[in-house]
Design a protein around this motif. Structure first.
Motif, mmCIF file in Angstrom:
data_model
loop_
_atom_site.group_PDB
_atom_site.id
_atom_site.type_symbol
_atom_site.label_atom_id
_atom_site.label_comp_id
_atom_site.label_asym_id
_atom_site.label_seq_id
_atom_site.Cartn_x
_atom_site.Cartn_y
_atom_site.Cartn_z
ATOM 1 N N ALA A 1 17.555 -4.546 11.700
ATOM 2 C CA ALA A 1 17.423 -3.224 12.327
ATOM 3 C C ALA A 1 16.863 -3.423 13.725
ATOM 4 C CB ALA A 1 16.519 -2.313 11.502
ATOM 5 N N SER A 2 17.016 -2.397 14.553
ATOM 6 C CA SER A 2 16.555 -2.443 15.942
ATOM 7 C C SER A 2 15.037 -2.306 16.017
ATOM 8 C CB SER A 2 17.223 -1.303 16.718
ATOM 9 O OG SER A 2 16.658 -1.160 18.003
ATOM 10 N N THR A 3 14.408 -3.013 16.953
ATOM 11 C CA THR A 3 12.957 -2.873 17.151
ATOM 12 C C THR A 3 12.580 -1.481 17.654
ATOM 13 O OG1 THR A 3 13.217 -3.732 19.420
ATOM 14 C CG2 THR A 3 12.616 -5.322 17.709
ATOM 15 N N ARG A 4 13.572 -0.727 18.142
ATOM 16 C CA ARG A 4 13.305 0.597 18.707
ATOM 17 C C ARG A 4 12.773 1.592 17.681
ATOM 18 N NH1 ARG A 4 12.525 3.244 21.758
ATOM 19 N NH2 ARG A 4 14.219 4.594 22.390
ATOM 20 N N GLY B 1 0.423 -0.841 14.312
ATOM 21 C CA GLY B 1 1.708 -0.151 14.398
ATOM 22 C C GLY B 1 1.503 1.295 14.833
ATOM 23 N N PRO B 2 2.507 2.157 14.581
ATOM 24 C CA PRO B 2 2.410 3.545 15.044
ATOM 25 C C PRO B 2 1.174 4.237 14.451
ATOM 26 C CG PRO B 2 4.650 3.056 14.323
ATOM 27 C CD PRO B 2 3.806 1.889 13.930
ATOM 28 N N MET B 3 0.412 4.930 15.298
ATOM 29 C CA MET B 3 -0.795 5.620 14.847
ATOM 30 C C MET B 3 -0.553 7.111 14.798
ATOM 31 S SD MET B 3 -3.989 3.731 16.715
ATOM 32 C CE MET B 3 -3.344 3.800 18.373
ATOM 33 N N GLY B 4 -0.619 7.673 13.627
ATOM 34 C CA GLY B 4 -0.499 9.112 13.459
ATOM 35 C C GLY B 4 -1.861 9.725 13.195
ATOM 36 N N LEU C 1 0.823 -1.213 0.000
ATOM 37 C CA LEU C 1 0.000 0.000 0.000
ATOM 38 C C LEU C 1 0.854 1.259 0.000
ATOM 39 C CD1 LEU C 1 -2.778 -1.085 2.495
ATOM 40 C CD2 LEU C 1 -2.666 -1.380 0.025
ATOM 41 N N GLU C 2 2.007 1.170 0.667
ATOM 42 C CA GLU C 2 2.919 2.312 0.708
ATOM 43 C C GLU C 2 4.321 1.769 0.871
ATOM 44 O OE1 GLU C 2 1.798 5.531 3.536
ATOM 45 O OE2 GLU C 2 -0.105 4.434 3.601
ATOM 46 N N GLU C 3 5.280 2.556 0.441
ATOM 47 C CA GLU C 3 6.669 2.125 0.502
ATOM 48 C C GLU C 3 7.505 3.391 0.558
ATOM 49 O OE1 GLU C 3 7.412 -0.487 -2.776
ATOM 50 O OE2 GLU C 3 9.088 -1.446 -1.758
ATOM 51 N N TRP C 4 8.376 3.503 1.524
ATOM 52 C CA TRP C 4 9.211 4.702 1.594
ATOM 53 C C TRP C 4 10.522 4.412 2.314
ATOM 54 C CZ3 TRP C 4 5.281 3.664 4.896
ATOM 55 C CH2 TRP C 4 5.431 3.967 6.270
ATOM 56 N N THR C 5 11.470 5.307 2.135
ATOM 57 C CA THR C 5 12.784 5.153 2.764
ATOM 58 C C THR C 5 13.033 6.339 3.683
ATOM 59 O OG1 THR C 5 13.573 3.978 0.820
ATOM 60 C CG2 THR C 5 15.249 4.846 2.290
ATOM 61 N N ARG C 6 13.509 6.059 4.884
ATOM 62 C CA ARG C 6 13.789 7.120 5.845
ATOM 63 C C ARG C 6 15.216 7.648 5.636
ATOM 64 N NH1 ARG C 6 10.698 10.078 7.984
ATOM 65 N NH2 ARG C 6 11.903 10.262 9.901
ATOM 66 N N GLY D 1 7.381 9.020 15.148
ATOM 67 C CA GLY D 1 8.420 9.946 14.712
ATOM 68 C C GLY D 1 9.430 9.266 13.808
ATOM 69 N N GLU D 2 9.904 8.084 14.216
ATOM 70 C CA GLU D 2 10.906 7.362 13.429
ATOM 71 C C GLU D 2 10.345 6.921 12.076
ATOM 72 O OE1 GLU D 2 14.099 6.936 14.073
ATOM 73 O OE2 GLU D 2 13.953 8.025 15.962
ATOM 74 N N PHE D 3 9.035 6.639 12.015
ATOM 75 C CA PHE D 3 8.409 6.254 10.746
ATOM 76 C C PHE D 3 8.159 7.469 9.847
ATOM 77 C CE2 PHE D 3 6.303 1.806 10.963
ATOM 78 C CZ PHE D 3 7.392 1.293 11.634
ATOM 79 N N GLY D 4 8.293 8.667 10.436
ATOM 80 C CA GLY D 4 8.072 9.876 9.645
ATOM 81 C C GLY D 4 6.645 10.387 9.707
ATOM 82 N N PHE D 5 5.860 9.933 10.714
ATOM 83 C CA PHE D 5 4.461 10.377 10.811
ATOM 84 C C PHE D 5 4.327 11.724 11.511
ATOM 85 C CE2 PHE D 5 2.810 5.707 10.962
ATOM 86 C CZ PHE D 5 3.248 5.522 9.659
#
Lengths: 426, 426
Positions: B378-381, B405-408, A96-101, B386-390
């Protein structure tokens, strides 16, 4: 209770296997199930005969007996519906979505099966194969709890499908049927946290409310439909007549049938009498508020073909009633805003429509009415997975979380994030 | 109870108004709220002092007192977070899909606010402004129920924001705080069907389970995180050391911290001792199964820097424990499939990671592990809005329905169908 836990564990194991099936494998299983339903039609009909006899002994109404009855044609219809689901696109695996941080982590939001879906339904045995096929195609195991009136029919349908799955190398526990019908089992089924990921009740408002009240597992409410048609200032009388007649009378027992007319004062003497006269072709009784009652009385005096015998005064509770019958309430308002207020107060958040030539009014109505489906110049009867183009439907959600409106295959999926790194830490 | 119903009605009315605010209006309200928090910092600090004094009188731990404490700097931080939410894109009104049916009906699936969001949380007063701002930006009214330990602080923060809303012409009931802290009120709050559209509990696993068990309103479970790191065959020792150390020790009290190591037998004598030695820099105690315990004992015999005093034998319950402490369980497996089975049995479906050079293993793990976020190397942290970019986060859903998962901001919206016709009937 032990038995339910055992069923729950079997469903979880099956769900784990289904998660890794390819679309082709799932389709093969569905086609085999459909073929088996037809091949074993006589067994299913025999089992159904027991339910029918028990129903007659209990003085079940002819309408309910007809809904319960299975014959070769109906079993063919059930098989065809399963084949139809096989032909639909598989939602599982869609990215559904795909992105790079900025730190290089690559994130994908992927559609995945929910896992184990519980369905509680009443006396329609075709739900057994329908619900199985939709859940299976979207990668889920189902635990079904049908009404006691259809227990033999449901058991036969489930046995045939389970047999077909197992013969073709698929986990038969993808379809589990709870065969006890006592109250305690039903309550326990609603509290199988950890085993059942979602419960979908299908049936009467009473059944649905009981599930909402007693379930500790997440529930998606379906079905209750106190649907409104708002006749705005300037609405077209011919369109109004056709849409009201269709939405009220084409099929009275369904959740997307209209139950209430909300009428702008300016069309009380024109569109309302014409629409009510059309409804009277099917002997629809209207329950009108004081103002609408007055307008209809006046109109009847001028047009003897408008039958006052089918016009009654509305009580407050009429506005909150889903009649599922040849009955309709009428409420008079002075503006689109007042119509919206009335509808948001009394609706079940299912489907409502505004009939108006005014686009600004239509957009206001569509934005402010808090329902799953809000129409402009169309019948509420279109709220349906088939009519929306979804191909199949597990129910119509009147809930706001997860799924709203007709629920097809996609609504039986969830998502997960898959994240690829190269050693990133925080 | 009457009082709660009254609050519910006020929230519904506010939600109806919020639904029609423009993005600019919402941002203006948020900026005014942020300014007001800073302007009224002294009032908030005075109220907070009462909570702190009461906490000390109750012998609250220094850690909890610190989480409860507000000072100018922290209030500035709260205001800045509200401004940050104002700067995020508004999800409301997004058209997610649009199509036309063969009969000419035009359908749009539009993102809309959920309506009234209930949030139950513990003793962190910053949640009051955070939750309000995220809910408000996504067009929802909130009813908040904070912990009794922060009741004066929460009341002051809520009063300041409500004042700012009202002074600027916005409905102050967009933020409602339940001020009674008795058990009965909390239970009734969980059963406000018709007034509250969704409940989000934030806090301890105990709080969350109480809400799941007692609520008749839909709940989104958040937060519990028994997160796993699987060390696959051939995994890089340096990467493993860094990720395990980060995921376990960077912040121990958070839900995305790792709690359990699952170790492929082939790296028991190599990667595991190196990782445990690194963990011992922070005095992490590992609870190892028989095989891992043996491997670590052997390694300690060869390397006296590896402290046996920090290595214990695991009991069965260790694998299901979210320590939130300098503790970690270790389970030995013989294959990625066995690792997946162990994780799906014991995890809370939050976040898990596989450390492996083998892409096929990584994909299998990401597909088959039934968790909200599944990492490769990668780390589970990183499971964090914020880390997902929301930009902002209301919590991390471990539920499967609606949001995972993270809810924005988007996760606090639902959808509706708006359908335009030209008189269509069925």
């Amino acid at each position: 209770m032990e038995q339910l836990t055992e069923l729950g564990m079997r469903a979880r194991r099956a769900a784990f296997s289904l998660n890794s099936l390819t679309t082709e494998e799932k389709n093969r299983a569905l086609m085999a199930s459909a073929d088996a339903l037809e091949a074993h039609a006589q067994e299913i009909i025999r089992a159904n005969r027991t339910d029918i006899e028990n129903g007659r002994a209990k003085n079940m109404s002819e309408g309910l007996l007809d809904r319960l009855l299975l014959n070769e044609e109906r079993i063919h219809g059930m098989a065809e519906a399963v084949r139809g689901v096989a032909s639909l696109p598989d939602p599982v695996g869609d990215v559904l979505e795909e992105w790079t941080r900025p730190n290089g982590l690559r994130l994908r939001k992927v559609r995945v099966p929910i896992g184990v879906v519980g369905i509680i339904y009443e006396a329609r045995p075709n739900v057994t194969s329908d619900a199985f096929s939709i859940a299976f195609k979207s990668g889920n195991a189902v635990i079904l709890k049908g009404g006691s009136d259809a227990i033999y029919s449901n058991g036969a349908v489930a046995d045939v499908i389970r047999g077909a799955l197992s013969e073709n190398g698929f986990p038969e526990d993808a379809l589990l049927l709870i065969r006890s019908t006592d109250h305690e089992t039903t309550t326990r089924f609603m509290q199988m946290n950890g085993y059942v990921d979602v419960l979908i009740p299908r049936g009467s408002a009473r059944l649905i409310q009981a599930v909402v009240r007693n379930s500790t597992v997440p529930v998606i409410e379906t079905g209750a439909g106190n649907c409104h048609i708002y006749l705005d200032e300037g609405c077209d009388a011919e369109m109004a007549k056709a849409i009201i007649f269709n939405a009220k009378t084409q099929r009275i027992g369904v959740c997307n049938a209209a139950e209430s007319l909300v009428v702008h004062r300016s069309v009380l003497d024109t569109v309302l009498p014409a629409a009510v006269k059309k409804l009277q072709e099917k002997n629809v009784i209207v329950y009108a508020d004081e103002e609408a009652y007055g307008a209809l009385t006046k109109a009847a005096a001028a047009d003897p073909a408008l039958k006052l015998s089918l016009i009654e005064r509305a009580a407050e509770e009429d506005f909150g009633t889903e009649y599922l019958d040849y009955k309709m309430s009428v409420k008079t308002v002075g503006s689109v805003e007042e119509a919206i207020g009335h509808i948001n107060r009394y609706s079940t958040k299912h489907s409502e429509t505004i009939l108006t030539p005014d686009e600004a009014h239509a957009r206001l109505f569509q934005n402010a009415v808090d329902s799953a489906c809000v129409y402009w110049n169309a019948s509420t009867r279109f709220t349906d997975g088939g009519e929306f183009g979804f191909g199949a439907e597990i129910g119509i959600s009147t809930a706001k979380l997860h799924a709203r409106g007709p629920m097809g295959l996609r609504e039986l999926t969830t998502t997960k994030y898959q994240i690829d790194g190269t050693g990133q830490v925080r």
